[in-house]
Motif scaffolding. Structure first.
Motif, PDB file in Angstrom:
ATOM      1  N   GLY A  29      19.420  -0.063  50.510  1.00 47.56           N
ATOM      2  CA  GLY A  29      18.891  -1.430  50.558  1.00 47.56           C
ATOM      3  C   GLY A  29      19.876  -2.370  51.224  1.00 47.56           C
ATOM      4  O   GLY A  29      20.941  -1.962  51.698  1.00 47.56           O
ATOM      5  N   PRO A  30      19.538  -3.665  51.237  1.00 46.19           N
ATOM      6  CA  PRO A  30      20.403  -4.649  51.891  1.00 46.19           C
ATOM      7  C   PRO A  30      21.792  -4.701  51.240  1.00 46.19           C
ATOM      8  O   PRO A  30      21.913  -4.624  50.017  1.00 46.19           O
ATOM      9  CB  PRO A  30      19.672  -5.973  51.688  1.00 46.19           C
ATOM     10  CG  PRO A  30      18.272  -5.602  51.324  1.00 46.19           C
ATOM     11  CD  PRO A  30      18.330  -4.247  50.697  1.00 46.19           C
ATOM     12  N   LEU A  31      22.796  -4.826  52.074  1.00 46.79           N
ATOM     13  CA  LEU A  31      24.168  -4.901  51.567  1.00 46.79           C
ATOM     14  C   LEU A  31      24.484  -6.309  51.087  1.00 46.79           C
ATOM     15  O   LEU A  31      24.235  -7.291  51.783  1.00 46.79           O
ATOM     16  CB  LEU A  31      25.164  -4.550  52.673  1.00 46.79           C
ATOM     17  CG  LEU A  31      25.363  -3.079  52.980  1.00 46.79           C
ATOM     18  CD1 LEU A  31      26.432  -2.916  54.049  1.00 46.79           C
ATOM     19  CD2 LEU A  31      25.728  -2.292  51.755  1.00 46.79           C
ATOM     20  N   THR A  32      25.027  -6.376  49.905  1.00 47.04           N
ATOM     21  CA  THR A  32      25.542  -7.643  49.390  1.00 47.04           C
ATOM     22  C   THR A  32      26.861  -7.347  48.682  1.00 47.04           C
ATOM     23  O   THR A  32      26.983  -6.365  47.949  1.00 47.04           O
ATOM     24  CB  THR A  32      24.570  -8.296  48.392  1.00 47.04           C
ATOM     25  OG1 THR A  32      24.310  -7.387  47.333  1.00 47.04           O
ATOM     26  CG2 THR A  32      23.264  -8.673  49.063  1.00 47.04           C
ATOM     27  N   PHE A  33      27.834  -8.163  48.968  1.00 42.94           N
ATOM     28  CA  PHE A  33      29.137  -8.004  48.345  1.00 42.94           C
ATOM     29  C   PHE A  33      29.394  -9.088  47.295  1.00 42.94           C
ATOM     30  O   PHE A  33      30.472  -9.165  46.733  1.00 42.94           O
ATOM     31  CB  PHE A  33      30.246  -8.038  49.412  1.00 42.94           C
ATOM     32  CG  PHE A  33      30.311  -6.787  50.239  1.00 42.94           C
ATOM     33  CD1 PHE A  33      31.056  -5.703  49.818  1.00 42.94           C
ATOM     34  CD2 PHE A  33      29.631  -6.692  51.440  1.00 42.94           C
ATOM     35  CE1 PHE A  33      31.128  -4.551  50.573  1.00 42.94           C
ATOM     36  CE2 PHE A  33      29.688  -5.545  52.200  1.00 42.94           C
ATOM     37  CZ  PHE A  33      30.436  -4.463  51.768  1.00 42.94           C
ATOM     38  N   ALA A  34      28.397  -9.919  47.044  1.00 40.54           N
ATOM     39  CA  ALA A  34      28.558 -11.033  46.102  1.00 40.54           C
ATOM     40  C   ALA A  34      28.775 -10.507  44.687  1.00 40.54           C
ATOM     41  O   ALA A  34      27.976  -9.745  44.159  1.00 40.54           O
ATOM     42  CB  ALA A  34      27.337 -11.935  46.137  1.00 40.54           C
ATOM     43  N   GLY A  35      29.880 -10.899  44.099  1.00 41.26           N
ATOM     44  CA  GLY A  35      30.182 -10.529  42.724  1.00 41.26           C
ATOM     45  C   GLY A  35      30.544  -9.065  42.519  1.00 41.26           C
ATOM     46  O   GLY A  35      30.567  -8.583  41.395  1.00 41.26           O
TER      47      GLY A  35
END
Length: 145
Positions: A29-35
């Protein structure tokens, strides 16, 4: 010309690796590095099954390419890698339903024509090497006799 199968193996493993990486990223899925700790996220990506398999296939492709480079000119072998673009575009069309419009098809055609021209240049080199080898053998035979 006798190294063409090895070159094509390199091309196909390179393309297979790209397809595996794409599928792996689609499953994540979409990459997110938040938190999230970035190092943990990178490890999660690298060790996901399809990404890891794609990276392993890349290693095989690179080993094959190194073998090819030990046998033929770089200026002959390297352009063949552009065929990986062709394979990826075609397989991505069928596997991932990606767009394959007229511009892409035209580009693929140009890549194929260019690769055929480069392959023909290798034939000339191979023929010259064979002729030189034959001359050398004949001169060695005449010296021995």
């Amino acid at each position: 010309m006798k190294y063409i199968p090895f070159i094509l193996f390199t091309v196909m493993t390179n393309a297979a690796a790209q397809l595996m990486l794409k599928y792996g990223m689609m499953t994540l899925g979409p990459l997110t590095f938040a938190g999230v700790n970035p190092i943990l996220k990178i490890l999660q990506i690298v060790f996901s099954p399809w990404i890891f398999a794609g990276l392993c296939v890349f290693v095989i492709s690179m080993a094959s390419h190194l073998y090819v480079l030990s046998k033929v000119d770089l200026s002959f072998a390297y352009p063949f890698l552009s065929l990986a673009y062709v394979a990826v575009a075609v397989f991505a069309y069928f596997l991932f339903k990606e767009d394959l419009n007229a511009y892409r098809i035209g580009g693929i055609a140009l890549i194929c024509v260019g690769t055929v021209l480069i392959a023909q240049s290798g034939r000339e080199t191979h023929d010259k090497e064979a002729a030189l080898s034959t001359e050398k053998l004949q001169s060695e035979r005449s010296i021995i006799q």
